[in-house]
Design a protein around this motif. Structure first.
Motif: not given
Ligand SMILES: Nc1ncnc2c1ncn2[C@@H]1O[C@H](COP(=O)(O)OP(=O)(O)O)[C@@H](O)[C@H]1O
Ligand SMILES: [Mg+2]
Length: 509
Positions: A377-401
């Motif tokens: 979970s911490r790893v994923l949290q970090q990944l989401f931090d990265v996505t935030d840092l780079f204004d990444m547009h996550l597609r809902p289906e990728l988040v569900l995955l």
């Protein structure tokens, strides 16, 4: 007018229950609310229950109290850690979808209504409810004609009407919230509720679940170590689902698995394997793979049941996903970064090198470590931090995955605390990459493309014109997209939405 009063009464009841669990304006976020509201929050919070629990845990308890529509809302929120933050999503994911069963007599009435025949003409040994959740409950029975054992899932009486009423109230609350604050507007609450409604509508039609069960059965057929129940179509309708009964031990029954000497390490690997196989090779996956939805049958095969929540990925998304995992496995962060940029997940003004660097910071600590040493979970949290840092547009289906991946990781870790997730994932991911991206696949694609090119050659001048137009539109679109992506702040959202719900409830009274 009447519906407005009705909706408001519902919102007020929800506001009250949330407040009693300190989940309306949680004290952890109260400082973000304006001072007068903060004061109001302190009063509302007096004597609230579950003071020692995390905000997400308190919210989950309140949602369980509030009933089916809120349980669905909570489960749905849990699938969007990119919007609501990881900790809250995690707490909501543990939301217990258990409700008292409705009486067997009502279940029988539902079946008779659906098929126009008395239950005893269709089934024998029709059992009392064996499990009951917010939307449906399950019974065990035998088919009258063949004697086969089946599981019969039946929607709760009038659940559609009840859900519609609650969703209408959600929608009203979301609209009030949306017009109340810009921050909230960016979270698109109205759209969020619309998507929730759409996903609930699928769960409220058991024929859709039957379709999913049948599709997954076909996908798993290639792997002799797995299975899925067969659908009994003549006894399936919108409100009733009849599937083959799987005799065995639930993966949640750890003690019994142990007693039967099930090879836990192999099972843990198999769980990872079938998840990746569904997601990558089929592009259709069971998105609710917790241990309660898996059964080990008498022959040691792993069966999936309960196909209410499913995810679908198109080929591009699958390829991107495989590339991302493969990049981590092979420690080729630059390659993973390129995949993100090429897929358009990150806008081109960011630096590929810096993104690769951020990914390296996520991936390197994981190398050579097993599940017991890594907190996924911490790893994923970090990944989401990265996505935030780079204004990444996550597609809902990728988040569900990704969310499903965490669930799968949790189950396999419970079965084998020492599992190395990367090693478990490698064979499936590698063979996917080889098949879909390797030289043979590329040659296939080239051949297909050449054939297509020959077909369209005569129409080429027209296409050139079209492409020119499209390119112009595309660059215009890109210019628009460059406006910075919203940075989601859970605190502000939770706090403010809660306050506005309370205020709306007060004013509309
Ligand atoms: N095909 C089946 N074989 C054996 N048990 C089943 C089957 N389908 C459902 N069950 C039992 O009923 C429970 C509830 O069914 P499930 O489809 O998971 O519904 P829910 O959406 O409420 O979780 C399961 O946890 C399992 O114990
Ligand atoms: Mg279930």
């Amino acid at each position: 007018m009447l519906t407005a009063i009705n909706d408001t009464a519902r919102i007020a009841r929800a506001g009250w229950t949330l407040a009693r669990h300190d989940a309306l304006i949680p004290r952890e976020y109260a400082h973000l609310a304006p001072a007068p509201l903060n004061a109001l929050a302190s009063v509302l919070r007096l004597g609230a229950a579950n003071g020692t629990k995390r905000p997400g845990e308190r919210l989950a308890i309140a949602f369980e109290r509030l009933g089916p529509a809120y349980v669905k809302l909570g489960q749905f929120m849990a699938t969007r850690p990119d919007i609501i933050g990881f900790e809250l999503a995690d707490d909501l994911a543990r939301l217990q979808d258990k409700m008292p069963p409705f009486p067997e007599a009502e279940a029988r009435r539902e079946i008779e209504k659906a098929f126009g025949k008395p239950v005893d003409d269709l089934f024998t040994d029709f059992s009392a409810p064996i499990a009951a959740a917010s939307i449906a409950q399950a019974h065990k029975a035998r088919l009258k004609d063949s004697g086969e054992e089946v599981a019969v899932k039946i929607l709760r009486p009038e659940i559609e009407q009840k859900a519609a009423r609650e969703f209408r109230a959600f929608d009203r609350a979301a609209r009030v919230l949306q017009s109340a604050s810009k921050t909230i507007r960016r979270m698109e609450p109205v759209k969020f509720i619309e998507t929730l409604k759409a996903s609930a509508a699928i769960e409220l039609d058991l024929r859709m679940e039957a379709g999913a069960a049948s599709e997954i059965k076909e996908i798993l057929a290639a792997n002799p170590k797995t299975r899925a129940p067969k659908v009994h179509w003549p006894l399936t309708a919108r409100r009733v689902l009849t599937v083959e009964w799987i005799d065995g031990v639930s993966v949640s029954d750890f003690a019994e698995l142990e007693r039967q000497g099930v090879d836990r390490k192999a099972l843990a690997n198999l769980v990872v394997d079938i998840f990746l196989d569904q997601a990558l090779n089929a592009g259709f996956f069971h998105a609710d793979m917790h241990q309660g939805n898996m059964i080990v049958d008498g022959e040691g095969r792993l069966a999936l049941i309960d196909f209410g929540i499913m995810g679908r990925l198109d080929e591009d998304t699958r390829r991107t996903f495989a590339e991302i995992i493969y990049g981590f496995i092979s420690r080729n962060y630059r390659r993973t970064a390129d995949v993100h940029f090429d897929a358009g997940y990150i806008s081109p003004e960011h630096s590929r090198e810096e993104f690769a660097q951020a990914l390296r910071a996520v991936g390197e600590p994981l190398q050579g470590r097993n599940a017991a040493q890594v907190d996924m979970s911490r790893v994923l949290q970090q990944l989401f931090d990265v996505t935030d840092l780079f204004d990444m547009h996550l597609r809902p289906e990728l988040v569900l995955l990704q969310r499903t991946m965490v669930t799968v990781e949790g189950v396999s870790r419970m079965l084998d605390p020492e599992i190395d997730m990367w090693a478990a994932a490698t064979p499936t991911v590698k063979s996917y990459i080889e098949n879909s991206l390797g030289p043979r696949a590329q040659a296939e694609k080239l051949r297909a493309a050449t054939r297509k090119a020959m077909d369209v050659a005569p129409k080429l001048p027209h296409y050139v014109e079209e492409i020119g137009k499209a390119a112009e539109e595309f660059s215009a679109m890109r210019r628009e997209e460059k406006t910075p992506a919203p940075r989601h702040n859970l605190g502000v959202w939770l706090g403010l939405s809660a306050v506005v719900i309370a205020a709306a409830a007060f004013f509309f009274r």
